[in-house]
Design an enzyme around this catalytic site. Structure first.
Site, PDB file in Angstrom:
ATOM      1  N   THR A  98       0.821  -1.216   0.000  1.00 21.59           N
ATOM      2  CA  THR A  98       0.000   0.000   0.000  1.00 21.59           C
ATOM      3  C   THR A  98       0.854   1.265   0.000  1.00 21.59           C
ATOM      4  OG1 THR A  98      -1.473   1.293   1.419  1.00 21.59           O
ATOM      5  CG2 THR A  98      -0.106  -0.303   2.534  1.00 21.59           C
ATOM      6  N   ASP A  99       0.285   2.345  -0.519  1.00 21.82           N
ATOM      7  CA  ASP A  99       0.991   3.633  -0.488  1.00 21.82           C
ATOM      8  C   ASP A  99       1.129   4.162   0.940  1.00 21.82           C
ATOM      9  OD1 ASP A  99      -1.656   4.343  -0.016  1.00 21.82           O
ATOM     10  OD2 ASP A  99      -1.763   5.864  -1.587  1.00 21.82           O
ATOM     11  N   GLU A 100       0.351   3.579   1.884  1.00 22.13           N
ATOM     12  CA  GLU A 100       0.406   4.101   3.262  1.00 22.13           C
ATOM     13  C   GLU A 100       1.763   3.879   3.915  1.00 22.13           C
ATOM     14  OE1 GLU A 100      -2.845   3.635   5.859  1.00 22.13           O
ATOM     15  OE2 GLU A 100      -4.319   3.869   4.274  1.00 22.13           O
ATOM     16  N   TYR A 149      -1.368  -0.196  11.163  1.00 24.79           N
ATOM     17  CA  TYR A 149      -1.600  -0.937   9.914  1.00 24.79           C
ATOM     18  C   TYR A 149      -0.453  -0.686   8.924  1.00 24.79           C
ATOM     19  CZ  TYR A 149      -3.167  -1.337   5.056  1.00 24.79           C
ATOM     20  OH  TYR A 149      -3.217  -1.601   3.708  1.00 24.79           O
ATOM     21  N   LYS A 193       2.477  -3.212   7.299  1.00 27.07           N
ATOM     22  CA  LYS A 193       2.671  -3.430   5.859  1.00 27.07           C
ATOM     23  C   LYS A 193       4.113  -3.065   5.461  1.00 27.07           C
ATOM     24  CE  LYS A 193      -0.035  -4.451   3.122  1.00 27.07           C
ATOM     25  NZ  LYS A 193      -0.494  -5.767   2.609  1.00 27.07           N
TER      26      LYS A 193
HETATM   27  P1  NAD Z   1      -9.988  -6.837   2.960  1.00 21.56           P
HETATM   28  O1  NAD Z   1      -9.913  -6.524   4.411  1.00 21.56           O
HETATM   29  O2  NAD Z   1     -11.242  -6.545   2.212  1.00 21.56           O
HETATM   30  O3  NAD Z   1      -9.663  -8.376   2.718  1.00 21.56           O
HETATM   31  C1  NAD Z   1      -8.642  -9.048   3.389  1.00 21.56           C
HETATM   32  C2  NAD Z   1      -8.853 -10.545   3.197  1.00 21.56           C
HETATM   33  O4  NAD Z   1      -7.756 -11.231   3.823  1.00 21.56           O
HETATM   34  C3  NAD Z   1     -10.137 -11.082   3.826  1.00 21.56           C
HETATM   35  O5  NAD Z   1     -10.790 -11.957   2.944  1.00 21.56           O
HETATM   36  C4  NAD Z   1      -9.641 -11.822   5.064  1.00 21.56           C
HETATM   37  O6  NAD Z   1     -10.487 -12.896   5.443  1.00 21.56           O
HETATM   38  C5  NAD Z   1      -8.277 -12.307   4.595  1.00 21.56           C
HETATM   39  N1  NAD Z   1      -7.355 -12.562   5.711  1.00 21.56           N
HETATM   40  C6  NAD Z   1      -7.066 -11.757   6.756  1.00 21.56           C
HETATM   41  N2  NAD Z   1      -6.180 -12.362   7.577  1.00 21.56           N
HETATM   42  C7  NAD Z   1      -5.889 -13.559   7.020  1.00 21.56           C
HETATM   43  C8  NAD Z   1      -5.024 -14.630   7.394  1.00 21.56           C
HETATM   44  N3  NAD Z   1      -4.284 -14.585   8.511  1.00 21.56           N
HETATM   45  N4  NAD Z   1      -4.956 -15.706   6.584  1.00 21.56           N
HETATM   46  C9  NAD Z   1      -5.701 -15.779   5.456  1.00 21.56           C
HETATM   47  N5  NAD Z   1      -6.547 -14.807   5.061  1.00 21.56           N
HETATM   48  C10 NAD Z   1      -6.640 -13.705   5.836  1.00 21.56           C
HETATM   49  O7  NAD Z   1      -8.749  -6.092   2.328  1.00 21.56           O
HETATM   50  P2  NAD Z   1      -8.594  -5.337   0.921  1.00 21.56           P
HETATM   51  O8  NAD Z   1      -9.082  -3.961   1.051  1.00 21.56           O
HETATM   52  O9  NAD Z   1      -9.110  -6.208  -0.142  1.00 21.56           O
HETATM   53  O10 NAD Z   1      -7.014  -5.263   0.830  1.00 21.56           O
HETATM   54  C11 NAD Z   1      -6.288  -6.384   0.375  1.00 21.56           C
HETATM   55  C12 NAD Z   1      -4.817  -6.064   0.333  1.00 21.56           C
HETATM   56  O11 NAD Z   1      -4.572  -4.945  -0.502  1.00 21.56           O
HETATM   57  C13 NAD Z   1      -4.224  -5.718   1.693  1.00 21.56           C
HETATM   58  O12 NAD Z   1      -2.953  -6.322   1.764  1.00 21.56           O
HETATM   59  C14 NAD Z   1      -4.086  -4.220   1.678  1.00 21.56           C
HETATM   60  O13 NAD Z   1      -2.983  -3.843   2.452  1.00 21.56           O
HETATM   61  C15 NAD Z   1      -3.841  -3.956   0.205  1.00 21.56           C
HETATM   62  N6  NAD Z   1      -4.306  -2.668  -0.293  1.00 21.56           N
HETATM   63  C16 NAD Z   1      -5.609  -2.285  -0.118  1.00 21.56           C
HETATM   64  C17 NAD Z   1      -6.040  -1.084  -0.638  1.00 21.56           C
HETATM   65  C18 NAD Z   1      -7.469  -0.616  -0.485  1.00 21.56           C
HETATM   66  O14 NAD Z   1      -7.773   0.519  -0.815  1.00 21.56           O
HETATM   67  N7  NAD Z   1      -8.374  -1.444  -0.034  1.00 21.56           N
HETATM   68  C19 NAD Z   1      -5.139  -0.258  -1.331  1.00 21.56           C
HETATM   69  C20 NAD Z   1      -3.813  -0.674  -1.470  1.00 21.56           C
HETATM   70  C21 NAD Z   1      -3.410  -1.888  -0.959  1.00 21.56           C
HETATM   71  O1  DAU Z   2      -4.109   4.090   0.564  1.00 20.31           O
HETATM   72  C1  DAU Z   2      -4.364   2.729   0.555  1.00 20.31           C
HETATM   73  C2  DAU Z   2      -5.134   2.335   1.788  1.00 20.31           C
HETATM   74  O2  DAU Z   2      -6.456   2.842   1.623  1.00 20.31           O
HETATM   75  C3  DAU Z   2      -5.155   0.841   2.043  1.00 20.31           C
HETATM   76  O3  DAU Z   2      -3.850   0.407   2.320  1.00 20.31           O
HETATM   77  C4  DAU Z   2      -6.062   0.480   3.219  1.00 20.31           C
HETATM   78  O4  DAU Z   2      -6.168  -0.918   3.346  1.00 20.31           O
HETATM   79  C5  DAU Z   2      -7.434   1.061   2.940  1.00 20.31           C
HETATM   80  O5  DAU Z   2      -8.273   0.821   4.060  1.00 20.31           O
HETATM   81  C6  DAU Z   2      -7.355   2.571   2.665  1.00 20.31           C
HETATM   82  O6  DAU Z   2      -6.962   3.287   3.862  1.00 20.31           O
HETATM   83  P1  DAU Z   2      -7.634   4.692   4.259  1.00 20.31           P
HETATM   84  O7  DAU Z   2      -7.455   4.897   5.703  1.00 20.31           O
HETATM   85  O8  DAU Z   2      -7.207   5.769   3.336  1.00 20.31           O
HETATM   86  O9  DAU Z   2      -9.173   4.312   3.878  1.00 20.31           O
HETATM   87  P2  DAU Z   2     -10.545   4.560   4.647  1.00 20.31           P
HETATM   88  O10 DAU Z   2     -11.634   4.153   3.694  1.00 20.31           O
HETATM   89  O11 DAU Z   2     -10.554   3.985   6.016  1.00 20.31           O
HETATM   90  O12 DAU Z   2     -10.580   6.144   4.782  1.00 20.31           O
HETATM   91  C7  DAU Z   2     -10.464   6.995   3.647  1.00 20.31           C
HETATM   92  C8  DAU Z   2     -10.501   8.428   4.153  1.00 20.31           C
HETATM   93  O13 DAU Z   2     -11.806   8.697   4.666  1.00 20.31           O
HETATM   94  C9  DAU Z   2      -9.543   8.711   5.276  1.00 20.31           C
HETATM   95  O14 DAU Z   2      -9.054  10.035   5.145  1.00 20.31           O
HETATM   96  C10 DAU Z   2     -10.398   8.600   6.530  1.00 20.31           C
HETATM   97  C11 DAU Z   2     -11.748   9.086   6.046  1.00 20.31           C
HETATM   98  N1  DAU Z   2     -12.924   8.495   6.714  1.00 20.31           N
HETATM   99  C12 DAU Z   2     -13.029   7.140   6.752  1.00 20.31           C
HETATM  100  C13 DAU Z   2     -14.088   6.532   7.368  1.00 20.31           C
HETATM  101  C14 DAU Z   2     -14.189   5.026   7.428  1.00 20.31           C
HETATM  102  C15 DAU Z   2     -13.920   9.313   7.245  1.00 20.31           C
HETATM  103  O15 DAU Z   2     -13.849  10.553   7.171  1.00 20.31           O
HETATM  104  N2  DAU Z   2     -14.990   8.705   7.832  1.00 20.31           N
HETATM  105  C16 DAU Z   2     -15.116   7.353   7.939  1.00 20.31           C
HETATM  106  O16 DAU Z   2     -16.111   6.870   8.530  1.00 20.31           O
END
Ligand code: NAD
Ligand code: DAU
Length: 336
Positions: free
Chosen positions: A125-127, A150, A154
């Site tokens: 992730t970019d985080e 988190y 990562k």
């Molecule tokens: P998510 O939370 O929707 O899904 C995570 C999945 O992993 C779930 O199905 C969960 O059951 C499974 N999991 C968790 N712990 C596990 C374990 N110990 N063994 C096996 N399975 C397990 O997450 P997401 O939003 O789909 O993100 C997936 C990946 O992409 C993460 O690694 C996250 O860091 C990365 N990512 C997410 C975003 C985003 O915006 N959502 C952006 C950039 C990178």
């Molecule tokens: O940048 C990539 C990341 O994006 C991934 O690595 C993470 O897994 C994914 O969860 C996401 O992280 P963020 O913290 O950016 O996403 P989130 O949807 O939780 O929040 C997006 C923005 O919205 C952030 O600035 C917080 C704000 N927010 C979020 C929630 C849930 C609110 O203002 N209110 C809310 O209730």
């Protein structure tokens, strides 16, 4: 190719499994997922019954089971998508984040080493780069400065992946993507939460002043980038992935409300997230120039399709909110 995808029942994982099955008709995909609160097998209905798809309920921290899966399915590539992914939950408690994101990744790296896996793609992730001021973008050379537990977990996993590549020659690559949105995103994340709340006429909780900026990318574009890196990326390399599509949280929320015809009076400012990163923006020129990837979905099209998807799949998110979605796989196991 026989590909092990971890976390395939989550948001990005399920989109990736479905796209791999349709884009690569000769591939076999094994999805290992622990089915935490974020894992939902309903996301994968389309894959059920496909002879090229296997689901294994397991924890990536369980080395013995990972070895068995790799051996039994003659796995050649691993795409590690499994993670604890929600920043707010990592603030409440970090232990599971360290276990899965750091410990689980290490287990997979050790297994990859032992079984001489040909490709290991770590989905990051970019985080890991921390937070930006008003100017500039994250490049692959930006120093790691994770701010949330988190993000720290990562970043630790990324460093292990690079160390295993350097020391043991594990053929690993890393992608670091910005915020995704699209179908099957768990309604704890900003976009699906705001859609679901607005549809129920509930308040939309905006953290702080709502001016934090995220760089949004449709999940289909992320999956296409993962496919490109998996097949054509250079080992030991990090690829940033982003949509060049910066929006404040308030801008995103207002677009959602407009599309749903709901009033802005639903917006409710709440206490800020502790340590809240102000701005993310990705420079994705490396993946664009080396691998020819670029985003195909504009934010306007993607957001409006996503809002429609949540409207048309109301039962999907209502079953999550009520907790019923867990019944789906409980029944599935009982029937077997
Ligand atoms: P998510 O939370 O929707 O899904 C995570 C999945 O992993 C779930 O199905 C969960 O059951 C499974 N999991 C968790 N712990 C596990 C374990 N110990 N063994 C096996 N399975 C397990 O997450 P997401 O939003 O789909 O993100 C997936 C990946 O992409 C993460 O690694 C996250 O860091 C990365 N990512 C997410 C975003 C985003 O915006 N959502 C952006 C950039 C990178
Ligand atoms: O940048 C990539 C990341 O994006 C991934 O690595 C993470 O897994 C994914 O969860 C996401 O992280 P963020 O913290 O950016 O996403 P989130 O949807 O939780 O929040 C997006 C923005 O919205 C952030 O600035 C917080 C704000 N927010 C979020 C929630 C849930 C609110 O203002 N209110 C809310 O209730």
């Amino acid at each position: 190719m026989n590909v092990l995808v971890t976390g395939g029942a989550g948001f990005i994982g399920s989109n990736f499994v479905l796209s791999m099955l349709s884009k690569h008709p000769s591939y076999r995909i094994v999805n290992v997922d622990k089915l935490t609160y974020a894992g939902n097998l309903e996301n994968l209905r389309e894959a059920e019954g496909n002879p090229r798809y296997t689901f294994v309920k397991a924890d990536i921290c369980d080395r013995q089971t990972m070895d068995e899966v790799i051996r039994e399915h003659a796995i050649e590539a691993i795409v590690n998508i499994a993670a604890e992914s929600h920043v707010d939950r990592s603030i409440v408690g970090a232990a599971e984040f360290v276990e899965t994101n750091v410990g689980g990744t290490t287990v997979l790296l050790d297994a990859a080493r032992e079984f001489k896996i040909k490709r290991f793609l770590q989905v990051s992730t970019d985080e890991v780069y921390g937070s930006l001021g008003p100017e500039g973008k994250f490049t692959e050379y930006t120093p790691l400065h994770p701010n949330s537990p988190y993000a720290a977990s990562k970043a630790a996993a990324d460093l292990l992946v690079l160390a295993y590549q350097h020391t043991h020659g594990v053929p690993a690559l890393i992608t670091r993507c910005s915020n995704n949105y699209g179908p099957f995103q768990f309604p704890e994340k900003l976009i699906p939460l705001m859609i679901a709340n607005a549809l129920q006429n509930k308040p939309l909780p905006v953290y702080g002043d709502g001016l934090n900026v995220r760089d949004w990318l449709h999940v289909a574009d992320h999956c296409a980038a993962l496919d490109a890196v998996l097949h054509r990326g250079k080992e030991g390399t990090v690829y940033n992935i982003g949509g060049s599509n910066e929006k404040t949280n308030l801008e995103v929320i207002r677009l959602i409300l407009r599309q749903l015809g709901k009033p802005e009076s639903l917006i409710t400012f709440v206490k800020d997230r502790p340590g809240h990163d102000r701005r993310y923006a990705i420079d994705s020129s490396r993946i664009q120039s080396e691998l020819g990837w670029r985003p195909a979905v504009t934010f306007e099209e993607g957001l409006s399709a996503t809002v429609r998807w949540y409207l048309e799949h109301r039962t999907w998110w209502e079953r999550i909110i009520s907790g019923e979605y867990k019944e789906y796989y409980r029944k599935m196991y009982e029937e077997r």
